[in-house]
Design a protein around this motif. Structure first.
Motif, PDB file in Angstrom:
ATOM      1  N   ASP A   1       0.742  -1.240  -0.066  1.00  0.00           N
ATOM      2  CA  ASP A   1       0.121   0.042  -0.080  1.00  0.00           C
ATOM      3  C   ASP A   1       0.897   1.181  -0.035  1.00  0.00           C
ATOM      4  O   ASP A   1       1.618   1.503   0.872  1.00  0.00           O
ATOM      5  CB  ASP A   1      -0.870  -0.094   1.267  1.00  0.00           C
ATOM      6  N   TYR A   2       0.735   1.882  -1.206  1.00  0.00           N
ATOM      7  CA  TYR A   2       1.543   3.285  -1.183  1.00  0.00           C
ATOM      8  C   TYR A   2       0.917   4.335  -0.332  1.00  0.00           C
ATOM      9  O   TYR A   2      -0.490   4.640  -0.539  1.00  0.00           O
ATOM     10  CB  TYR A   2       1.900   3.998  -2.396  1.00  0.00           C
TER      11      TYR A   2
ATOM     12  N   GLU B   1       6.735   7.327   3.369  1.00  0.00           N
ATOM     13  CA  GLU B   1       7.596   6.841   2.363  1.00  0.00           C
ATOM     14  C   GLU B   1       8.689   6.254   3.028  1.00  0.00           C
ATOM     15  O   GLU B   1       9.298   5.043   2.485  1.00  0.00           O
ATOM     16  CB  GLU B   1       7.947   7.636   1.204  1.00  0.00           C
TER      17      GLU B   1
ATOM     18  N   LEU C   1       8.093   2.878   4.404  1.00  0.00           N
ATOM     19  CA  LEU C   1       7.709   1.860   3.077  1.00  0.00           C
ATOM     20  C   LEU C   1       9.002   1.290   2.608  1.00  0.00           C
ATOM     21  O   LEU C   1       9.119   0.191   2.100  1.00  0.00           O
ATOM     22  CB  LEU C   1       6.777   2.304   2.316  1.00  0.00           C
ATOM     23  N   ARG C   2       9.739   2.457   2.392  1.00  0.00           N
ATOM     24  CA  ARG C   2      11.229   1.985   1.729  1.00  0.00           C
ATOM     25  C   ARG C   2      12.085   1.267   2.456  1.00  0.00           C
ATOM     26  O   ARG C   2      12.708   0.241   2.029  1.00  0.00           O
ATOM     27  CB  ARG C   2      11.834   3.256   1.229  1.00  0.00           C
TER      28      ARG C   2
ATOM     29  N   ILE D   1       2.815  -2.393  -6.260  1.00  0.00           N
ATOM     30  CA  ILE D   1       2.546  -1.376  -5.572  1.00  0.00           C
ATOM     31  C   ILE D   1       1.161  -0.693  -6.203  1.00  0.00           C
ATOM     32  O   ILE D   1       0.777  -0.274  -7.140  1.00  0.00           O
ATOM     33  CB  ILE D   1       3.507  -0.360  -5.854  1.00  0.00           C
TER      34      ILE D   1
ATOM     35  N   VAL E   1      -2.597   1.686  -4.826  1.00  0.00           N
ATOM     36  CA  VAL E   1      -3.225   2.782  -3.677  1.00  0.00           C
ATOM     37  C   VAL E   1      -4.335   2.540  -3.424  1.00  0.00           C
ATOM     38  O   VAL E   1      -5.549   2.029  -4.250  1.00  0.00           O
ATOM     39  CB  VAL E   1      -3.216   3.973  -4.737  1.00  0.00           C
TER      40      VAL E   1
ATOM     41  N   LYS F   1       2.619   9.652  -7.662  1.00  0.00           N
ATOM     42  CA  LYS F   1       3.522   9.816  -6.503  1.00  0.00           C
ATOM     43  C   LYS F   1       4.101   8.468  -6.087  1.00  0.00           C
ATOM     44  O   LYS F   1       5.139   8.203  -5.822  1.00  0.00           O
ATOM     45  CB  LYS F   1       2.827  10.145  -5.071  1.00  0.00           C
ATOM     46  N   SER F   2       3.097   7.404  -6.297  1.00  0.00           N
ATOM     47  CA  SER F   2       3.699   5.791  -6.045  1.00  0.00           C
ATOM     48  C   SER F   2       4.752   5.376  -7.036  1.00  0.00           C
ATOM     49  O   SER F   2       5.536   4.674  -6.715  1.00  0.00           O
ATOM     50  CB  SER F   2       2.412   5.321  -5.979  1.00  0.00           C
TER      51      SER F   2
ATOM     52  N   PHE G   1       7.869   7.153  -6.130  1.00  0.00           N
ATOM     53  CA  PHE G   1       8.265   6.558  -4.659  1.00  0.00           C
ATOM     54  C   PHE G   1       9.019   5.172  -5.283  1.00  0.00           C
ATOM     55  O   PHE G   1      10.112   4.604  -4.901  1.00  0.00           O
ATOM     56  CB  PHE G   1       7.195   6.044  -3.915  1.00  0.00           C
ATOM     57  N   ALA G   2       8.573   4.229  -6.423  1.00  0.00           N
ATOM     58  CA  ALA G   2       8.859   2.951  -6.665  1.00  0.00           C
ATOM     59  C   ALA G   2      10.247   2.966  -7.194  1.00  0.00           C
ATOM     60  O   ALA G   2      11.071   2.096  -7.352  1.00  0.00           O
ATOM     61  CB  ALA G   2       7.776   2.411  -7.951  1.00  0.00           C
TER      62      ALA G   2
END
Length: 278
Positions: free
Chosen positions: A96-97, A102, A105-106, A121, A123, A167-168, A171-172
């Motif tokens: 879940d983003y 972040e 999650l990272r 990934i 949302v 954004k996800s 982030f990925a």
């Protein structure tokens, strides 16, 4: 030819079936699948759980617990060995983003990188106008309660959703590259489209979708072609919708079929229809 289900779940979801993972695998084998990716919902960040102000029932059963992580890994490794002569089973998560989490999650993914084969990934949560964070796919009443604009200003909700997806993807791009990354069910925001009589995406949101697809392609990520929506009473479409599938196909993007199975009978659902549309 590879016949692959790239998005599946287990009893660790807590919002699906308690059927053993073996039954999922054996159904996949019986349907002729040669690859199967187990992508259970990764544990939500503890800081998110501690500060979550939306409906608790919407996240209490939305992901595995951190305390179950070792058992999940052991279970996946067990079926990889047991069925090695029949099907290739890959280990994964659906992550879940959450834009404000972040760092957590990272760090979680970095600690799992040596075990991961594939990562979806997705949302499922968006910030509300009141500064809360709430789920978009729990049920129609929850969506309307926390995002009342879905009734009169749905394009605003669509816009916020696609911005979060963008954004996800950014982030990925910051994650390790030792595993496959796939962006999950990118039109999930339409899950209750029949309930709310939602319109098609307007021109501005179509441009956001175009930008999202280019982001995914430029980062060499895959697209989850998820058939779960076909079985939902208020949806009736794949995620993404077929017009987006055609755009992505024109861009030469990589699709991976995903049943999003939460019970054994979901494995392989609508596979033939999905691959005929790619």
């Amino acid at each position: 030819m590879i016949k692959k289900d790239g998005h599946t779940h287990t009893r660790f979801s807590h919002h699906g079936s308690n059927e053993p993972l073996d039954d999922y695998i054996e159904r996949a084998i019986s349907l002729g699948f040669t690859e199967y990716v187990v992508t259970e919902h990764a544990p939500l960040p503890m800081t998110f759980l501690n500060h979550f102000t939306g409906p608790r029932e919407a996240h209490d059963g939305s992901a595995m617990l951190a305390t179950e992580l070792a058992a999940y890994q052991k279970e996946v490794k067990r079926v990889q060995i047991k069925y090695a002569d029949h099907i290739q089973i890959k280990s994964g998560f659906e992550l879940d983003y959450l834009a404000d989490y972040e760092t957590e999650l990272r760090q979680f993914i970095i600690t799992q990188a040596d075990w991961l084969d594939e990562l979806v990934i997705s949302v499922h949560f968006l910030p509300t106008q009141d500064g809360l964070v709430a789920p978009i796919d729990f049920d129609p009443d929850t969506l309307a309660k926390y995002f009342p604009e879905i009734k009169n200003l749905p394009q605003v909700v669509f816009e916020n959703y696609f911005k979060m997806l963008q954004k996800s993807v950014r982030f990925a791009a910051t994650l390790p590259h030792d595993f496959v990354i796939r962006i999950g069910h990118i039109t999930l925001i339409r899950k209750y489209q029949k309930y709310f009589n939602l319109p098609k995406f307007d021109d501005d949101n179509q441009l956001r979708i175009d930008d999202l697809l280019r982001q995914i392609k430029d980062n060499h990520f895959q697209l989850d072609f998820n058939t779960a929506g076909l079985s939902k009473p208020y949806n009736g479409e794949t995620y993404p919708t077929l017009d987006i599938v055609r755009k992505a196909s024109h861009l030469g993007m990589t699709f991976v079929y995903g049943s999003d199975a939460h019970k054994v009978s979901d494995v392989g659902q609508f596979y033939d229809a999905a691959v005929s549309d790619i």
